[in-house]
Design an enzyme around this catalytic site. Structure first.
Site, PDB file in Angstrom:
ATOM      1  N   SER A 105       0.823  -1.209   0.000  1.00  0.00           N
ATOM      2  CA  SER A 105       0.000   0.000   0.000  1.00  0.00           C
ATOM      3  C   SER A 105       0.856   1.258   0.000  1.00  0.00           C
ATOM      4  O   SER A 105       1.620   1.493  -0.918  1.00  0.00           O
ATOM      5  CB  SER A 105      -0.964  -0.036   1.187  1.00  0.00           C
ATOM      6  OG  SER A 105      -1.861   1.031   1.163  1.00  0.00           O
ATOM      7  N   ASP A 253      -3.140   6.463  -3.104  1.00  0.00           N
ATOM      8  CA  ASP A 253      -2.009   5.839  -2.427  1.00  0.00           C
ATOM      9  C   ASP A 253      -1.405   4.777  -3.334  1.00  0.00           C
ATOM     10  O   ASP A 253      -1.815   4.611  -4.488  1.00  0.00           O
ATOM     11  CB  ASP A 253      -2.421   5.282  -1.058  1.00  0.00           C
ATOM     12  CG  ASP A 253      -3.381   4.105  -1.134  1.00  0.00           C
ATOM     13  OD1 ASP A 253      -3.946   3.869  -2.220  1.00  0.00           O
ATOM     14  OD2 ASP A 253      -3.569   3.426  -0.107  1.00  0.00           O
ATOM     15  N   ASP A 255      -1.347   1.490  -3.705  1.00  0.00           N
ATOM     16  CA  ASP A 255      -2.129   0.427  -4.345  1.00  0.00           C
ATOM     17  C   ASP A 255      -3.486   0.916  -4.802  1.00  0.00           C
ATOM     18  O   ASP A 255      -4.324   0.123  -5.235  1.00  0.00           O
ATOM     19  CB  ASP A 255      -2.267  -0.787  -3.426  1.00  0.00           C
ATOM     20  CG  ASP A 255      -3.009  -0.485  -2.130  1.00  0.00           C
ATOM     21  OD1 ASP A 255      -3.049   0.690  -1.723  1.00  0.00           O
ATOM     22  OD2 ASP A 255      -3.530  -1.429  -1.509  1.00  0.00           O
ATOM     23  N   ASP A 257      -6.176   1.951  -3.459  1.00  0.00           N
ATOM     24  CA  ASP A 257      -7.468   1.658  -2.820  1.00  0.00           C
ATOM     25  C   ASP A 257      -7.960   2.837  -1.997  1.00  0.00           C
ATOM     26  O   ASP A 257      -9.083   2.812  -1.487  1.00  0.00           O
ATOM     27  CB  ASP A 257      -7.414   0.380  -1.984  1.00  0.00           C
ATOM     28  CG  ASP A 257      -6.437   0.451  -0.816  1.00  0.00           C
ATOM     29  OD1 ASP A 257      -5.665   1.423  -0.725  1.00  0.00           O
ATOM     30  OD2 ASP A 257      -6.433  -0.491   0.013  1.00  0.00           O
TER      31      ASP A 257
END
Length: 464
Positions: A105, A253, A255, A257
């Site tokens: 992440s 961010d 990743d 999500d």
């Protein structure tokens, strides 16, 4: 001989509440990924597993190793390659398979991790199988116990591209129509650099002028950390929005999500404000529905939900708790102050891109600026999350409770850490799961009230 990554103490450290995360290669490596793949299939019973990965240099190798471990346990594996985490959730829901995403992440470049789910993007956390997976890997590492018998027929590995179907699905949930917008997108060299061009191409250049920033996939994060909750990481986006006269800026961010907004004035928008906006849109679609908010979200969110005839339900911080509460209540939407937004129509999973599309759709349908659109949703000044290093977290929480217990007009609860609520203000203090930190969030009826309670609580935290 097992590698150091399989040491029980290391496994204890990197298997978190709802994912696996650690530094590469000392805490996380291909061998651990391979064994985790086997254990994942044995614990979940998944006949097929979808595997995706982000742009970190270690991710492709770990994804391949996990796939090999999963097939060793008899499961088939569908590799979707480079993906955002919400793209992996889409694949899990759309194809009806369990899934794992290799990503850390927003963490710095030396980290990697695994986010796992059952079919339909149902989360795998510490209370839903993650600790059993950890313990199975540990048992094999410490005793040499066989995980899979020799008579199990290995599964197969195939590849499938789901990016286009992912983009199409999102736009059925939040179509962008109306006036043309100029949108700056900062992908932070993360996975939005892959997904945003496809999504915006489908919206169409006649509807949106896309101004890209840091779309090159680079797991070393050469421009800034891909963690937009930290103000310094959205400074470039704020500057660019003003330079080009954009209607809105979007920051993702690593990743992708999570999504954060910057308005036309270059001002960062609170995730609670975006939660309120999306809640209003979803309640217009389904009047009387339930909306989940976590306990550090602005009290303006449950107020708005009630005003619109919906039911607001409070949850602990963390996606496994939000998703479980959504399932229990059949909530249409859930928002976290950390920038995670969950949608019933997206298998109750979180999607930064879908949240962004809701914001763009609402703005395109309006006649005014983003700041004008959001004015009704911004009700109370908030401190933002303030972290303090504390040696004895429990002792400080006890001290705070002693200070405020019994005070006039004050209520305390322990849903997640300590929350102290007054008619004019509230604050929450929670211990970090991974670091010796206490996290403070405070809100007041006005700036002076918020500042006073914030400073009083910080004084107690930092003097102990």
């Amino acid at each position: 001989m097992s590698s150091d990554t399989l040491d029980p103490a290391n496994l204890e450290a990197i298997f978190k509440a709802y994912d696996v995360r650690g530094t590469v290669p000392d805490q996380l490596d291909d061998e651990l990924a391979r064994l985790t793949g086997t254990a994942f299939v044995l614990v979940t019973g998944a006949p097929t597993v979808v595997v995706g990965h982000d742009m970190r240099p270690s991710s492709p190798g770990m994804a391949q190793a996990f796939a090999e471990g999963a097939t060793r346990a008899g499961a088939d594996v569908v590799m979707i390659g480079l993906a955002s985490t919400d793209q992996l959730y889409f694949a899990s829901g759309h194809l009806g398979h369990a899934g794992v995403m290799f990503t850390a992440s927003h963490n710095p470049a030396q980290y990697n991790g695994m986010k796992m789910c059952r079919a339909g993007a149902q989360p795998v956390g510490k209370e839903t199988g993650l600790l059993e997976i950890r313990d199975m890997v540990a048992l094999h590492a410490t005793t040499g116990a066989t995980m899979v018998s020799d008579d199990v027929t290995p599964g197969t590995i195939s590849e499938q591209d789901v990016l286009g179907a992912y983009a199409d699905h999102l736009l059925t949930l939040a179509p962008v129509r109306g006036r043309r917008l100029k949108v700056v997108v900062d992908a932070g060299n993360g996975m939005a650099g892959l997904t945003a061009p496809v999504v915006f191409d489908r919206i169409g250049a006649d509807q949106v002028e896309l101004v890209p920033m840091y779309f090159e996939l680079d797991g070393s994060f050469p421009n800034h950390e891909a963690n937009p909750i930290e103000p310094e990481n959205v400074a470039d986006l704020q500057k660019r929005v003003l330079e080009v006269g954009a209607d809105v800026g979007l920051a993702f961010d690593g990743d992708a999500d999570r999504c954060f907004l910057v308005d036309e004035r270059g001002r960062a928008v609170s995730p609670s404000t975006l939660t309120a906006l999306i809640a209003a849109r979803e309640l217009a679609k389904e009047p009387g529905a339930t909306v989940i908010h976590n306990l550090i979200t602005s009290r303006g969110v449950p107020e708005l939900v009630a005003e619109l005839g919906g039911t607001a339900v409070r949850s602990r911080v963390g996606h496994s708790f939000i998703k479980a509460t959504m399932a229990e209540t059949d909530a249409i939407f859930g928002g976290e102050h950390s920038g995670h937004f969950y949608f019933r129509d997206f298998w109750r999973a979180d999607s930064g891109m879908l949240a962004a599309l809701h914001a763009l759709a609402a703005l395109a349908e309006s006649d005014g600026t983003l700041s004008e659109l959001l004015a009704r949703y911004e009700r109370y000044p908030a401190s933002g999350e303030i972290n303090s290093t504390v040696a004895d977290q429990a002792a400080v929480l006890r001290l705070l409770e002693e200070q405020y217990a019994g005070a006039e007009g004050v209520e305390l609860d322990h849903l997640d850490g300590l929350t102290v609520t007054h008619a004019d203000w509230w604050f929450n203090v929670r211990a970090s799961n991974t670091e010796p930190l206490l996290r403070l969030n405070a809100e007041g009826k006005d700036e002076a009230t918020m500042t006073e309670i914030r400073d009083a609580v910080l004084s107690t935290i930092r003097s102990n």
